[in-house]
Design a protein around this motif. Structure first.
Motif, PDB file in Angstrom:
ATOM      1  N   GLU A  37      42.067  14.015  88.308  1.00  0.00           N
ATOM      2  CA  GLU A  37      41.881  11.919  87.423  1.00  0.00           C
ATOM      3  C   GLU A  37      42.962  11.014  87.950  1.00  0.00           C
ATOM      4  O   GLU A  37      41.916  10.088  87.676  1.00  0.00           O
ATOM      5  CB  GLU A  37      41.477  12.539  86.394  1.00  0.00           C
ATOM      6  CG  GLU A  37      40.893  13.588  85.897  1.00  0.00           C
ATOM      7  CD  GLU A  37      39.378  13.483  86.062  1.00  0.00           C
ATOM      8  OE1 GLU A  37      38.835  12.393  86.713  1.00  0.00           O
ATOM      9  OE2 GLU A  37      38.501  14.202  86.306  1.00  0.00           O
ATOM     10  N   GLU A  40      40.917   9.635  91.253  1.00  0.00           N
ATOM     11  CA  GLU A  40      40.183   9.224  90.965  1.00  0.00           C
ATOM     12  C   GLU A  40      40.421   7.516  90.227  1.00  0.00           C
ATOM     13  O   GLU A  40      39.407   6.878  90.399  1.00  0.00           O
ATOM     14  CB  GLU A  40      38.748   9.846  90.213  1.00  0.00           C
ATOM     15  CG  GLU A  40      38.260  11.212  91.015  1.00  0.00           C
ATOM     16  CD  GLU A  40      37.539  11.934  89.904  1.00  0.00           C
ATOM     17  OE1 GLU A  40      37.407  12.067  88.602  1.00  0.00           O
ATOM     18  OE2 GLU A  40      37.361  12.623  90.419  1.00  0.00           O
ATOM     19  N   GLU A  61      37.928   6.635  83.996  1.00  0.00           N
ATOM     20  CA  GLU A  61      38.433   7.192  84.490  1.00  0.00           C
ATOM     21  C   GLU A  61      39.951   7.569  83.769  1.00  0.00           C
ATOM     22  O   GLU A  61      40.254   8.716  84.260  1.00  0.00           O
ATOM     23  CB  GLU A  61      38.849   7.104  86.458  1.00  0.00           C
ATOM     24  CG  GLU A  61      37.507   7.426  87.299  1.00  0.00           C
ATOM     25  CD  GLU A  61      37.579   9.062  87.280  1.00  0.00           C
ATOM     26  OE1 GLU A  61      37.772   9.413  86.654  1.00  0.00           O
ATOM     27  OE2 GLU A  61      35.912   8.675  87.788  1.00  0.00           O
ATOM     28  N   ASP A  64      39.795  10.473  81.522  1.00  0.00           N
ATOM     29  CA  ASP A  64      39.788  11.758  81.962  1.00  0.00           C
ATOM     30  C   ASP A  64      41.406  11.933  82.274  1.00  0.00           C
ATOM     31  O   ASP A  64      41.804  12.813  82.101  1.00  0.00           O
ATOM     32  CB  ASP A  64      38.876  11.332  83.534  1.00  0.00           C
ATOM     33  CG  ASP A  64      37.678  11.775  83.129  1.00  0.00           C
ATOM     34  OD1 ASP A  64      36.784  12.005  82.244  1.00  0.00           O
ATOM     35  OD2 ASP A  64      36.575  11.790  84.226  1.00  0.00           O
TER      36      ASP A  64
HETATM   37 MG   LIG Z   1      36.939  11.338  86.754  1.00  0.00          MG
END
Ligand SMILES: [Mg+2]
Length: 106
Positions: A37, A40, A61, A64
């Motif tokens: 994550e 990301e 993100e 996350d």
């Molecule tokens: Mg994500």
């Protein structure tokens, strides 16, 4: 633990439990998910200047990352507030204010 963090932790755990995802959430896979994550989040900025990143995607993100960080801390029974305050103390000792800006990271 602060009531806000406790509440967030319980909410995330409920979300996970309702989907029977606890079976996948061992420490290793939580650490991997956290790292993925974070990647990301990095991807939001890839090949762009920082102000070209889409803020909504950055928020998603980052959320996350934080969700997995909270689940990881919970797995070990860590108190997130305590953890951060302890690390800030270590960082303060390692990077004294009077030396700030005089040298890059050691
Ligand atoms: Mg994500």
């Amino acid at each position: 633990m602060s009531p806000e963090i406790q509440q967030l932790t319980e909410r995330i755990k409920l979300f996970t439990k309702e989907r029977d995802w606890e079976q996948f959430h061992n420490a290793k896979d939580l650490a991997l998910a956290l790292s993925i994550e974070a990647s990301e989040l990095n991807e939001c900025f890839l090949w762009k200047s920082h102000d070209e990143a889409k803020v909504e995607k950055v928020k998603d993100e980052l959320a996350d990352v934080l969700i997995y960080a909270i689940l990881f801390a919970d797995k070990y029974g860590f108190d997130i507030s305590e953890l951060i305050l302890e690390k800030l103390e270590k960082n303060a000792a390692k990077y004294p204010v009077d030396k700030a800006g005089k040298a890059l990271c050691a």
